[in-house]
Motif scaffolding. Sequence first.
Motif, PDB file in Angstrom:
ATOM      1  N   ALA A  90      -3.577  -1.356  -3.206  1.00  0.00           N
ATOM      2  CA  ALA A  90      -3.409  -2.123  -4.434  1.00  0.00           C
ATOM      3  C   ALA A  90      -4.550  -3.080  -4.767  1.00  0.00           C
ATOM      4  O   ALA A  90      -4.655  -3.508  -5.911  1.00  0.00           O
ATOM      5  CB  ALA A  90      -2.110  -2.930  -4.361  1.00  0.00           C
ATOM      6  N   VAL A  91      -5.410  -3.425  -3.817  1.00  0.00           N
ATOM      7  CA  VAL A  91      -6.431  -4.441  -4.092  1.00  0.00           C
ATOM      8  C   VAL A  91      -7.842  -3.877  -3.957  1.00  0.00           C
ATOM      9  O   VAL A  91      -8.626  -3.881  -4.904  1.00  0.00           O
ATOM     10  CB  VAL A  91      -6.254  -5.669  -3.172  1.00  0.00           C
ATOM     11  CG1 VAL A  91      -7.413  -6.646  -3.348  1.00  0.00           C
ATOM     12  CG2 VAL A  91      -4.935  -6.369  -3.485  1.00  0.00           C
ATOM     13  N   ASN A  92      -8.193  -3.375  -2.780  1.00  0.00           N
ATOM     14  CA  ASN A  92      -9.560  -2.905  -2.522  1.00  0.00           C
ATOM     15  C   ASN A  92      -9.692  -1.436  -2.909  1.00  0.00           C
ATOM     16  O   ASN A  92      -9.064  -0.571  -2.307  1.00  0.00           O
ATOM     17  CB  ASN A  92      -9.903  -3.102  -1.042  1.00  0.00           C
ATOM     18  CG  ASN A  92      -9.974  -4.564  -0.673  1.00  0.00           C
ATOM     19  OD1 ASN A  92     -10.945  -5.237  -0.969  1.00  0.00           O
ATOM     20  ND2 ASN A  92      -8.921  -5.067  -0.034  1.00  0.00           N
ATOM     21  N   ILE A  93     -10.524  -1.160  -3.902  1.00  0.00           N
ATOM     22  CA  ILE A  93     -10.599   0.183  -4.470  1.00  0.00           C
ATOM     23  C   ILE A  93     -11.271   1.161  -3.512  1.00  0.00           C
ATOM     24  O   ILE A  93     -10.733   2.222  -3.198  1.00  0.00           O
ATOM     25  CB  ILE A  93     -11.334   0.150  -5.823  1.00  0.00           C
ATOM     26  CG1 ILE A  93     -10.530  -0.690  -6.822  1.00  0.00           C
ATOM     27  CG2 ILE A  93     -11.527   1.578  -6.360  1.00  0.00           C
ATOM     28  CD1 ILE A  93     -11.256  -0.948  -8.130  1.00  0.00           C
ATOM     29  N   ALA A  94     -12.467   0.837  -3.056  1.00  0.00           N
ATOM     30  CA  ALA A  94     -13.219   1.713  -2.150  1.00  0.00           C
ATOM     31  C   ALA A  94     -13.863   0.848  -1.076  1.00  0.00           C
ATOM     32  O   ALA A  94     -15.073   0.622  -1.087  1.00  0.00           O
ATOM     33  CB  ALA A  94     -14.263   2.510  -2.920  1.00  0.00           C
TER      34      ALA A  94
ATOM     35  N   PRO B 172      -7.969   5.826   3.285  1.00  0.00           N
ATOM     36  CA  PRO B 172      -9.412   5.766   3.028  1.00  0.00           C
ATOM     37  C   PRO B 172      -9.788   4.911   1.824  1.00  0.00           C
ATOM     38  O   PRO B 172     -10.835   4.265   1.819  1.00  0.00           O
ATOM     39  CB  PRO B 172      -9.784   7.242   2.778  1.00  0.00           C
ATOM     40  CG  PRO B 172      -8.675   8.039   3.359  1.00  0.00           C
ATOM     41  CD  PRO B 172      -7.450   7.206   3.229  1.00  0.00           C
ATOM     42  N   ASN B 173      -8.942   4.916   0.790  1.00  0.00           N
ATOM     43  CA  ASN B 173      -9.248   4.155  -0.426  1.00  0.00           C
ATOM     44  C   ASN B 173      -7.955   3.894  -1.188  1.00  0.00           C
ATOM     45  O   ASN B 173      -6.883   4.394  -0.819  1.00  0.00           O
ATOM     46  CB  ASN B 173     -10.263   4.914  -1.297  1.00  0.00           C
ATOM     47  CG  ASN B 173      -9.818   6.340  -1.603  1.00  0.00           C
ATOM     48  OD1 ASN B 173      -8.658   6.576  -1.930  1.00  0.00           O
ATOM     49  ND2 ASN B 173     -10.729   7.285  -1.468  1.00  0.00           N
ATOM     50  N   LEU B 174      -8.084   3.121  -2.255  1.00  0.00           N
ATOM     51  CA  LEU B 174      -6.903   2.721  -3.023  1.00  0.00           C
ATOM     52  C   LEU B 174      -6.189   3.919  -3.635  1.00  0.00           C
ATOM     53  O   LEU B 174      -4.956   3.970  -3.657  1.00  0.00           O
ATOM     54  CB  LEU B 174      -7.314   1.730  -4.106  1.00  0.00           C
ATOM     55  CG  LEU B 174      -6.199   1.140  -4.983  1.00  0.00           C
ATOM     56  CD1 LEU B 174      -6.531  -0.300  -5.353  1.00  0.00           C
ATOM     57  CD2 LEU B 174      -5.997   1.951  -6.255  1.00  0.00           C
ATOM     58  N   GLU B 175      -6.939   4.894  -4.125  1.00  0.00           N
ATOM     59  CA  GLU B 175      -6.303   6.045  -4.756  1.00  0.00           C
ATOM     60  C   GLU B 175      -5.396   6.785  -3.778  1.00  0.00           C
ATOM     61  O   GLU B 175      -4.248   7.116  -4.109  1.00  0.00           O
ATOM     62  CB  GLU B 175      -7.376   6.998  -5.292  1.00  0.00           C
ATOM     63  CG  GLU B 175      -8.150   6.442  -6.471  1.00  0.00           C
ATOM     64  CD  GLU B 175      -9.318   7.329  -6.840  1.00  0.00           C
ATOM     65  OE1 GLU B 175      -9.404   7.733  -8.013  1.00  0.00           O
ATOM     66  OE2 GLU B 175     -10.147   7.615  -5.957  1.00  0.00           O
ATOM     67  N   ALA B 176      -5.905   7.042  -2.575  1.00  0.00           N
ATOM     68  CA  ALA B 176      -5.102   7.739  -1.575  1.00  0.00           C
ATOM     69  C   ALA B 176      -3.864   6.923  -1.210  1.00  0.00           C
ATOM     70  O   ALA B 176      -2.756   7.468  -1.095  1.00  0.00           O
ATOM     71  CB  ALA B 176      -5.943   8.022  -0.334  1.00  0.00           C
ATOM     72  N   GLY B 177      -4.041   5.630  -1.018  1.00  0.00           N
ATOM     73  CA  GLY B 177      -2.921   4.778  -0.639  1.00  0.00           C
ATOM     74  C   GLY B 177      -1.876   4.670  -1.722  1.00  0.00           C
ATOM     75  O   GLY B 177      -0.662   4.711  -1.457  1.00  0.00           O
ATOM     76  N   ASN B 178      -2.327   4.537  -2.966  1.00  0.00           N
ATOM     77  CA  ASN B 178      -1.393   4.418  -4.078  1.00  0.00           C
ATOM     78  C   ASN B 178      -0.570   5.686  -4.233  1.00  0.00           C
ATOM     79  O   ASN B 178       0.654   5.644  -4.423  1.00  0.00           O
ATOM     80  CB  ASN B 178      -2.163   4.107  -5.364  1.00  0.00           C
ATOM     81  CG  ASN B 178      -1.255   3.673  -6.499  1.00  0.00           C
ATOM     82  OD1 ASN B 178      -0.729   4.505  -7.211  1.00  0.00           O
ATOM     83  ND2 ASN B 178      -1.083   2.374  -6.645  1.00  0.00           N
ATOM     84  N   MET B 179      -1.227   6.841  -4.116  1.00  0.00           N
ATOM     85  CA  MET B 179      -0.503   8.108  -4.225  1.00  0.00           C
ATOM     86  C   MET B 179       0.463   8.300  -3.066  1.00  0.00           C
ATOM     87  O   MET B 179       1.587   8.789  -3.255  1.00  0.00           O
ATOM     88  CB  MET B 179      -1.493   9.266  -4.318  1.00  0.00           C
ATOM     89  CG  MET B 179      -2.170   9.364  -5.673  1.00  0.00           C
ATOM     90  SD  MET B 179      -3.233  10.815  -5.855  1.00  0.00           S
ATOM     91  CE  MET B 179      -4.738  10.216  -5.112  1.00  0.00           C
ATOM     92  N   LEU B 180       0.058   7.897  -1.853  1.00  0.00           N
ATOM     93  CA  LEU B 180       0.940   8.028  -0.695  1.00  0.00           C
ATOM     94  C   LEU B 180       2.175   7.154  -0.862  1.00  0.00           C
ATOM     95  O   LEU B 180       3.315   7.604  -0.660  1.00  0.00           O
ATOM     96  CB  LEU B 180       0.193   7.650   0.580  1.00  0.00           C
ATOM     97  CG  LEU B 180       1.020   7.570   1.863  1.00  0.00           C
ATOM     98  CD1 LEU B 180       1.716   8.892   2.153  1.00  0.00           C
ATOM     99  CD2 LEU B 180       0.128   7.156   3.038  1.00  0.00           C
ATOM    100  N   ALA B 181       1.978   5.896  -1.236  1.00  0.00           N
ATOM    101  CA  ALA B 181       3.106   4.971  -1.379  1.00  0.00           C
ATOM    102  C   ALA B 181       4.062   5.438  -2.481  1.00  0.00           C
ATOM    103  O   ALA B 181       5.294   5.409  -2.308  1.00  0.00           O
ATOM    104  CB  ALA B 181       2.590   3.567  -1.669  1.00  0.00           C
ATOM    105  N   LYS B 182       3.517   5.881  -3.605  1.00  0.00           N
ATOM    106  CA  LYS B 182       4.388   6.308  -4.699  1.00  0.00           C
ATOM    107  C   LYS B 182       5.078   7.630  -4.383  1.00  0.00           C
ATOM    108  O   LYS B 182       6.213   7.868  -4.815  1.00  0.00           O
ATOM    109  CB  LYS B 182       3.585   6.389  -5.996  1.00  0.00           C
ATOM    110  CG  LYS B 182       3.234   4.992  -6.523  1.00  0.00           C
ATOM    111  CD  LYS B 182       2.469   5.010  -7.817  1.00  0.00           C
ATOM    112  CE  LYS B 182       2.221   3.576  -8.290  1.00  0.00           C
ATOM    113  NZ  LYS B 182       1.397   3.517  -9.515  1.00  0.00           N
ATOM    114  N   ASN B 183       4.414   8.492  -3.628  1.00  0.00           N
ATOM    115  CA  ASN B 183       5.057   9.714  -3.164  1.00  0.00           C
ATOM    116  C   ASN B 183       6.295   9.376  -2.339  1.00  0.00           C
ATOM    117  O   ASN B 183       7.383   9.932  -2.554  1.00  0.00           O
ATOM    118  CB  ASN B 183       4.052  10.520  -2.335  1.00  0.00           C
ATOM    119  CG  ASN B 183       4.592  11.855  -1.859  1.00  0.00           C
ATOM    120  OD1 ASN B 183       5.629  11.923  -1.222  1.00  0.00           O
ATOM    121  ND2 ASN B 183       3.854  12.916  -2.136  1.00  0.00           N
TER     122      ASN B 183
END
Length: 312
Positions: free
Chosen positions: A146-150, A247-258
Amino acid sequence: MRKKHEKYERLIAAAREKAPLATAVAHPCDETSLQGALEAAEAGLIVPILVGPKEKIAAVARSLKADISRFEIVDVSHSHAAAEKAVELVRLGKAELLMKGSLHSDELLSAVANRETGLRTARRISHVFVMDVPAHPQTLFITDAAVNIAPDLMAKRDIIQNAIDLFTGLDLGTPKVAILSAVETINPSIPSTIEAAALCKMADRGQITGGEIDGPLAFDNAISMEAARIKGIKSPVAGQAQILVVPNLEAGNMLAKNLSFLSKADAAGIVLGARVPIILTSRADNVRTRMASCAVAMLFAHRRRVTEPVRV
């Protein structure tokens, strides 16, 4: 069958045994954010200081048929001013927690990160989702989504340390930390595998402390003992991970929402690395999730009272 959301219930029960903490709630100007703060107060988790346009807060309270007369309201004209004022209350020692209301996360974190008037420390600010997945035995921490993009290597060091400190601060023991990638072997074509290996060596050298760390690990062999066995991975972390470092915000956001939408998980949110824990909820969060976020932040703040001097 495992009781749904029992992990959150245990956290909230533990928090109720502690004294509630003064919490600056920035711009609680919709029903979900105000109700979340009020129910956390009713549960004995926080003492909210409502920061925002007084008339708007009062109107929302009326729509909820809620009595807010016993709570302090700091009247400011708009959400940006609410973020700055809430941070100021923390700096002055009038609040020990900071909570996001109905404003955007960037707006609140911008006030937190201000070098002159914010709540910065030497540590990188990062976010942790504390996930209660009904079908999974472990409480899963996912960071940073949610905070650090890459984040670069040194930022990831702080992200991991923040998550470990939270895990141990909640009296959950020594965490098993999986640094995630697409595969579990080093591949120069996948930079996250090289960073994972470097972070593990940093932990060996004492640059990250307090947890058992391994990586790279793919998601399946990080949380499934069977997947780890099939792939022949021998590790104290594989199959048992409690902190998942993405690895990055995109991966984390998709994992959490999944996990939230397909596994019916709840995702409490907290920001670490500032002077105080920050309860960073989503406008889509239900009240239970907001309560769990308050409980996590409150328990961690109480632990920091013991281990660190109060800074104002």
